[in-house]
Design a protein around this motif. Structure first.
Motif, PDB file in Angstrom:
ATOM      1  N   GLY A  56       4.900   3.848   4.674  1.00  0.00           N
ATOM      2  CA  GLY A  56       5.113   5.089   5.432  1.00  0.00           C
ATOM      3  C   GLY A  56       6.216   4.899   6.477  1.00  0.00           C
ATOM      4  N   SER A  57       6.160   3.775   7.213  1.00  0.00           N
ATOM      5  CA  SER A  57       7.171   3.539   8.239  1.00  0.00           C
ATOM      6  C   SER A  57       8.544   3.359   7.606  1.00  0.00           C
ATOM      7  N   THR A  90       0.671   1.820   5.142  1.00  0.00           N
ATOM      8  CA  THR A  90       1.232   2.199   6.455  1.00  0.00           C
ATOM      9  C   THR A  90       2.667   1.726   6.566  1.00  0.00           C
ATOM     10  N   ASN A 109      -4.178  -1.105   2.172  1.00  0.00           N
ATOM     11  CA  ASN A 109      -4.200  -0.189   3.324  1.00  0.00           C
ATOM     12  C   ASN A 109      -3.004  -0.371   4.263  1.00  0.00           C
ATOM     13  N   THR A 110      -2.818  -1.637   4.761  1.00  0.00           N
ATOM     14  CA  THR A 110      -1.731  -1.857   5.720  1.00  0.00           C
ATOM     15  C   THR A 110      -0.368  -1.683   5.051  1.00  0.00           C
TER      16      THR A 110
END
Lengths: 148, 490
Positions: free
Chosen positions: B265-266, B262, B258-259
């Protein structure tokens, strides 16, 4: 008491000395290679006939020190050798320029100004312009490394 | 006795997952599980990603830097030429643009990351050395920026490095030695280029990797402060043993996947921003470095040094040493030692009013000085402003203009050698003009041919003085001021 070095003491001594020798060797070799060279004060260069440098007006000239080009301003004097200023400002070494209109050297970076004798007349410069060694030989101006 | 090993035994047994197989080979025990599956609060902000994005910007520098290095030649004769050659090929030019913007991004991100960590008080016990290694990483980043600045060997590179290394000469006692050590001689030269190149591509990357390794190891050892605060009491100790039976539900998610999603994505956003900047704003390249500065180039500091540039104006004369050496050293020491200076154990904002106020004051100081510095910095656009402050506001023809013409123009424009039909010996000669008509339009410097010729903006004549050094901006400004006042014979 046992005063003879034991096997372990010898090993410790050897480790310390060996590591120290390696450090001194590589440190010393690096320092020798990277140590900054001394200023090239002895190197004299022919800048041309005295007549090329009018009295009372700084003339820009190129001094080639150790392969690198350096700008100088030559100011002929009524008597004696000319005064030769390094063209780096004494504040943070930007290139100074001679303004004929204002009759002074000025540095565009932080606004220091110097008169024709190299003395600070304004701005943050902490000391007068650096001078190069200069002399006249057979009617020619010879310039050397920084003398002040 | 060596045991005959069958081919099947080196294969991954079906009961082991790939991570388990690798963890067994690398002797990681259960810690890889902890690293991959540790709980992270679902609610997180973009600020949590700043450290990761800084590392990512560094990765961008590594990749683009390696490519640039295959084309770059670190010598006085070759440096500028190799940059010209790089810029001539669109793909290589784009890599240089990415490197340029990645460098700026790294400075911005490392700064924001530091501010964030300061704001949430994450440098406090037991994370003191996370902060110290981070502050050293900031120093290494600035070292990268400073050494990389010289490599294109253009005017900006040469003169900014001259000023930057000159600052070292103010260090008490060993100043000239430090300056000589950085330059490899009296002035910035090929020796300086060699030193800066080696430090930029070899010394600093090794240093950064070592510090980053420590920084990340400590993140693994101590966890992120916000995560630790959110976890239930005693959870971490139990988790470390490999017991994941009571994963905190609801507000938490596992780091993988999950993290990490993210973070990816960044990463995509950051790279998209870098690509957009590189595509629209190419890396600048000025004229080749000229140690004699024949074109009177006036250097400007990089944006992250603007506040120091402005600060230096506050310390006149011999007090300069305070601004050049004292304050930067003091702020560096304070930054590194912060966790040991700020002994307030609380991380709650309400309980640390002094630290936050001091931090805010420092920020206002740096941003304010940067702003004032940027509007007063000498540059292609601001040159005239500074030059005008240097030039005489109300010049007289006899005292200011005539000496200037005598010194700079009469070699070609005298009664005996009236080049272009122009003679500038007397006021009447000057106002009469030459073969192209009047050179002075009283009251309008911009439309006066003499100003255009001196600035090199005229379509009719080449830049004056012909074949010589451009006049100082202050002299051109002095003439402009005189013409603007109606070109009086005073």
């Amino acid at each position: 008491m046992e005063s003879r070095p034991t096997r372990r003491r010898f090993m410790e001594w050897f480790l310390g000395l060996g590591t120290g020798l390696l450090a001194v060797f590589y440190g010393g070799a690096s320092a020798l290679a990277l140590w900054p060279p001394a200023p090239t004060s002895a190197k004299l260069q022919d800048m041309g006939p005295v007549s090329a440098f009018p009295t009372g007006k700084p003339t820009f000239a190129v001094y080639t020190a150790g392969g690198a080009q350096d700008g100088v301003f030559v100011v002929s004097q009524t008597s004696g050798p000319p005064t030769v200023f390094d063209f780096h400002c004494t504040h943070l070494q930007c290139a100074i320029q001679w303004s004929s209109g204002a009759s002074e050297f000025f540095c565009p970076c932080h606004g220091s100004t110097f008169n024709i004798d190299g003395a600070v007349t304004g701005g943050p410069a902490p000391r007068p312009l650096h001078r190069h060694f200069a002399e006249v030989r057979n009617g020619h101006v010879w310039v050397g490394g920084l003398s002040s | 006795m060596s045991r005959q090993q069958g081919p099947d035994e080196s294969r991954r047994p079906s009961h082991l997952s790939w991570p388990e197989w690798w963890a067994e080979r690398l002797g990681l025990g259960a810690s890889w599980r902890e690293a991959l599956y540790h709980p992270v609060p679902r609610r997180s902000s973009v600020f949590d990603l700043l450290g990761f994005m800084t590392a990512l910007a560094f990765l961008n520098q590594v990749v683009t830097g390696i490519i640039l290095m295959t084309f770059y030649s670190p010598s006085v004769a070759g440096a500028y030429q190799s940059i010209l050659a790089i810029d001539a090929v669109p793909a290589e030019h784009f890599v240089r643009d990415l490197h340029y913007w990645g460098a700026n991004a790294m400075v911005v991100l490392v700064g924001l990351h530091l501010l964030r960590v300061f704001y949430v008080g994450a440098y406090k016990r037991p994370r003191e050395f996370q902060w110290v290694s981070g502050a050293l990483l900031l120093a290494v980043t600035i070292g990268f920026a400073f050494t990389g600045y010289l490599l294109p060997w253009d005017q900006q590179a040469y003169w900014a490095t001259t000023v930057g290394t000159a600052m070292a000469s103010y260090f008490p006692g060993i100043g000239s030695f430090l300056q000589g050590l950085a330059r490899g001689g009296d002035t910035v030269s090929g020796a300086t280029l060699g030193r800066f190149f080696t430090v930029h591509v070899l010394v600093l990357p090794l240093l950064l990797l070592a510090l980053l390794g420590l920084h990340l190891l400590l993140v693994f050892v101590h966890g992120q402060s916000k995560v630790e605060e959110a976890l239930p009491e005693g959870y971490r100790a139990k988790h470390r043993t490999g017991d994941h039976s009571d994963f905190p539900a609801g507000d938490f998610q596992p780091f993988w996947p999950n993290t990490v999603a993210t973070m990816l994505g960044s990463a995509l956003v950051l790279v998209a921003v870098l690509v957009a900047l590189a595509a629209t704003h190419p890396a600048p390249l000025l004229q080749q470095a000229d140690p004699l500065n024949r074109a009177n180039y006036q250097p400007t500091p990089a944006w992250y040094f603007l506040w120091i540039y402005q600060l230096l104006k506050l310390f006149p004369g011999r007090l300069d040493i305070l601004g050049i050496v004292g304050l930067p050293l003091l702020s560096g020491f304070f930054l590194i030692a912060l966790p040991f200076i700020d002994r307030n154990p609380s991380t709650q904002r309400r309980k640390r009013p002094f630290a936050l106020a001091a931090g805010a004051a420092a920020m206002v100081f740096v941003l304010g000085f940067s702003y004032v510095g940027s509007s007063s910095a000498v540059g292609p656009t601001a040159a005239a402003t500074t030059a005008s402050s240097q030039a005489i506001a109300h010049p007289s023809f006899a005292h200011n203009v005539e000496p200037l013409l005598t010194a700079s123009c009469q070699q070609c424009h005298s009664a005996s050698s009236h080049s272009g039909g122009l003679v500038v010996v007397s006021y009447a000669d000057l106002m009469k003009g030459g073969g192209l008509g009047p050179v002075i339009r009283a009251g309008d410097p911009a439309d006066s041919l003499i100003i255009q010729a001196l600035n090199g903006t005229s379509q009719q004549v080449t830049q004056m003085p012909l074949g010589g050094q451009q006049l100082p901006q202050s002299d051109i400004q002095l003439l402009s001021n005189w013409i603007a006042e109606g070109a009086p014979d005073n």
